[in-house]
Design a protein around this motif. Sequence first.
Motif, PDB file in Angstrom:
ATOM      1  N   ALA A  70      33.976  39.610  37.190  1.00  0.00           N
ATOM      2  CA  ALA A  70      33.183  40.094  38.325  1.00  0.00           C
ATOM      3  C   ALA A  70      31.911  39.263  38.486  1.00  0.00           C
ATOM      4  CB  ALA A  70      32.831  41.564  38.128  1.00  0.00           C
ATOM      5  N   GLU A  71      31.310  38.900  37.358  1.00  0.00           N
ATOM      6  CA  GLU A  71      30.104  38.065  37.411  1.00  0.00           C
ATOM      7  C   GLU A  71      30.453  36.650  37.883  1.00  0.00           C
ATOM      8  OE1 GLU A  71      26.561  36.496  34.392  1.00  0.00           O
ATOM      9  OE2 GLU A  71      27.964  38.064  33.747  1.00  0.00           O
ATOM     10  N   TRP A  72      31.530  36.092  37.355  1.00  0.00           N
ATOM     11  CA  TRP A  72      31.923  34.724  37.698  1.00  0.00           C
ATOM     12  C   TRP A  72      32.320  34.615  39.169  1.00  0.00           C
ATOM     13  CZ3 TRP A  72      36.165  31.765  39.242  1.00  0.00           C
ATOM     14  CH2 TRP A  72      36.101  30.409  38.975  1.00  0.00           C
ATOM     15  N   LEU A  73      33.024  35.630  39.658  1.00  0.00           N
ATOM     16  CA  LEU A  73      33.499  35.615  41.037  1.00  0.00           C
ATOM     17  C   LEU A  73      32.457  36.106  42.030  1.00  0.00           C
ATOM     18  CD1 LEU A  73      37.040  37.135  40.390  1.00  0.00           C
ATOM     19  CD2 LEU A  73      36.617  34.824  41.261  1.00  0.00           C
ATOM     20  N   GLY A  74      31.398  36.729  41.512  1.00  0.00           N
ATOM     21  CA  GLY A  74      30.442  37.365  42.406  1.00  0.00           C
ATOM     22  C   GLY A  74      30.970  38.662  42.980  1.00  0.00           C
ATOM     23  N   GLY A  75      31.802  39.329  42.177  1.00  0.00           N
ATOM     24  CA  GLY A  75      32.441  40.574  42.619  1.00  0.00           C
ATOM     25  C   GLY A  75      33.768  40.298  43.308  1.00  0.00           C
ATOM     26  N   HIS A  76      34.677  41.261  43.210  1.00  0.00           N
ATOM     27  CA  HIS A  76      35.956  41.155  43.910  1.00  0.00           C
ATOM     28  C   HIS A  76      36.617  42.530  43.906  1.00  0.00           C
ATOM     29  CE1 HIS A  76      39.823  39.727  45.291  1.00  0.00           C
ATOM     30  NE2 HIS A  76      39.301  38.511  45.452  1.00  0.00           N
ATOM     31  N   ASP A  77      37.175  42.921  45.070  1.00  0.00           N
ATOM     32  CA  ASP A  77      37.790  44.246  45.197  1.00  0.00           C
ATOM     33  C   ASP A  77      38.929  44.465  44.207  1.00  0.00           C
ATOM     34  OD1 ASP A  77      36.047  44.854  47.221  1.00  0.00           O
ATOM     35  OD2 ASP A  77      37.478  44.471  48.857  1.00  0.00           O
ATOM     36  N   LEU A  78      39.683  43.412  43.892  1.00  0.00           N
ATOM     37  CA  LEU A  78      40.815  43.568  42.979  1.00  0.00           C
ATOM     38  C   LEU A  78      40.387  44.064  41.610  1.00  0.00           C
ATOM     39  CD1 LEU A  78      43.017  40.414  43.747  1.00  0.00           C
ATOM     40  CD2 LEU A  78      43.655  42.805  44.123  1.00  0.00           C
ATOM     41  N   LEU A  79      39.183  43.712  41.193  1.00  0.00           N
ATOM     42  CA  LEU A  79      38.717  44.076  39.844  1.00  0.00           C
ATOM     43  C   LEU A  79      38.383  45.553  39.728  1.00  0.00           C
ATOM     44  CD1 LEU A  79      36.480  40.966  39.154  1.00  0.00           C
ATOM     45  CD2 LEU A  79      38.743  41.447  38.211  1.00  0.00           C
ATOM     46  N   SER A  80      38.307  46.257  40.843  1.00  0.00           N
ATOM     47  CA  SER A  80      38.063  47.700  40.788  1.00  0.00           C
ATOM     48  C   SER A  80      39.354  48.500  40.827  1.00  0.00           C
ATOM     49  CB  SER A  80      37.158  48.132  41.949  1.00  0.00           C
ATOM     50  OG  SER A  80      37.790  47.863  43.196  1.00  0.00           O
TER      51      SER A  80
END
Length: 213
Positions: A70-80
Amino acid sequence: MTIVVEALCTGLPRPFNGAELSAIDKRPAQGPVMIRRFGLEGDMVADTRHHGGPDMAVHHYPNDHYSAWAEWLGGHDLLSGPSAFGENIEATGLVETDVRIGDRFRLGEALLEVSQPRKPCWKIEHRFGRKGMVAHIVKTHISGWYYRVIEEGIAQSGDHLTKVDEGKTDWTVARLFAALYDPSCKPAPDQLEEICMLEKLSEAVRLSLSRKL
């Protein structure tokens, strides 16, 4: 070593990239799931040339890595959501440096054995819509891994994944992944020969490395 499995995830091949099919989009199974030699019932593989088979029956990708992603990508909906990386086992508390080739784990009635790291491919980047993820996995060795199924049986979310036998090797999933796929890690010839001799390593990986040697 024991952790709790938060979900067992399955998926069927769906359109993914034009005519390309993929089963990377998995969802939590509802209720008990039968784990068979070729994987979880209700789970399928689209690309049988590179995925699936008894040595890649069950895929485990640690939830422990999600916050770093999440930090590397700057957040992402898939990670939730569930199974962002197409994993069958969703769980926290077990990572690549903890797990050795040949380690055996009891999950419900099933007995699983660690067989190989997961080699990342372009489908991860296509799923997330971000370039550079494969290179990041190669650099950090956060690959996930596969199990073969030694004993078939029923399992479900909330079951414990318990190590019941140690692989008789010093090769963790992280160390092996680095030796096989990270260009910055240059194992000595005797180390590569040692890898080829790992009895519990998947046949496909051993044969591929043997050809290179």
